[in-house]
Write a protein that holds these residues in place. Structure first.
Motif, short mmCIF file in Angstrom:
data_model
loop_
_atom_site.label_atom_id
_atom_site.label_comp_id
_atom_site.label_asym_id
_atom_site.label_seq_id
_atom_site.Cartn_x
_atom_site.Cartn_y
_atom_site.Cartn_z
N VAL A 11 0.37 -1.47 -0.12
CA VAL A 11 -0.16 -0.01 0.85
C VAL A 11 0.84 1.46 0.32
N GLN A 12 1.78 1.68 0.42
CA GLN A 12 2.79 2.07 1.15
C GLN A 12 3.55 2.80 -0.58
N ASN A 13 4.07 1.69 -0.85
CA ASN A 13 4.04 1.58 -1.88
C ASN A 13 3.83 1.93 -3.27
N GLN A 14 1.72 1.80 -3.67
CA GLN A 14 1.21 1.71 -4.15
C GLN A 14 1.61 3.41 -3.89
N ALA A 16 3.87 5.22 -3.39
CA ALA A 16 4.77 6.46 -3.62
C ALA A 16 4.23 6.43 -4.96
N LEU A 17 3.95 5.15 -5.70
CA LEU A 17 3.77 5.32 -7.18
C LEU A 17 2.84 6.10 -7.45
N LEU A 21 3.90 9.24 -10.07
CA LEU A 21 3.00 9.63 -11.07
C LEU A 21 2.65 10.59 -11.98
N TYR A 22 1.45 11.22 -10.84
CA TYR A 22 0.88 12.49 -10.52
C TYR A 22 1.75 13.16 -10.59
N PRO A 106 -6.43 4.44 -9.16
CA PRO A 106 -6.29 5.87 -9.53
C PRO A 106 -4.45 5.93 -10.73
N SER A 107 -3.68 5.52 -10.62
CA SER A 107 -2.85 5.07 -11.56
C SER A 107 -2.60 4.74 -12.99
N HIS A 108 -3.64 3.92 -12.78
CA HIS A 108 -3.94 4.06 -14.52
C HIS A 108 -4.41 4.50 -15.38
#
Length: 144
Positions: A11-14, A16-17, A21-22, A106-108
């Motif tokens: 979850v932390q990595n997600q 951070a990712l 990306l933002y 949300p990264s998608h």
């Protein structure tokens, strides 16, 4: 407990990712209009190479560029052409990232928007290059 740690770390990595990306998305939104300027190099590649040859005849310019570490382990031609090659590779990387990003993330959406933006830039560059080649051929035919 180990599974809980792994989920927490994931979850932390997600998060951070998604933050990376933002920031990447907003930064690229600011600079992407300038990528289209590379179409001028593509359209005038022969003239570009002649101009680079002229620059290479000036040792003061080359030493200045080396001193400022602008020509650090690469030639003047590769310094100018490398960004064009990289721009064309970005959609490939984004497609790979998108493939492994869950659609509910949300990264998608951010990755999809970046992919669309870079595909448009690459299409613009390719279209301009093709039009330039057609124009050159037409001018050669007219000059016969």
């Amino acid at each position: 407990e180990k599974l809980s740690f792994t989920v927490h770390q994931s979850v932390q990595n997600q998060a951070a990712l998604e933050e990376i990306l933002y920031h990447l998305y907003h930064h690229l939104n600011e600079v992407s209009p300038y990528f289209k300027s590379y179409s001028q190099i593509c359209q005038n590649y022969d003239s570009f190479l002649l101009a680079i040859e002229e620059c290479n005849k000036h040792p003061q310019l080359l030493s200045y560029l080396k001193e400022k570490q602008i020509l650090h382990r690469c030639s003047l031609v590769s310094l100018c052409v490398k960004p064009i090659n990289q721009i064309c590779k970005i959609p490939i990387y984004l497609r790979a990232l998108l493939k492994y990003t869950p659609s509910e993330s949300p990264s998608h959406l951010i990755l999809y928007q970046l992919l669309t933006q870079f595909e448009n830039i690459v299409t613009f560059l390719n279209t301009n290059h093709e039009q330039s080649e057609k124009l050159k051929k037409w001018l050669e035919f007219e000059n016969r």
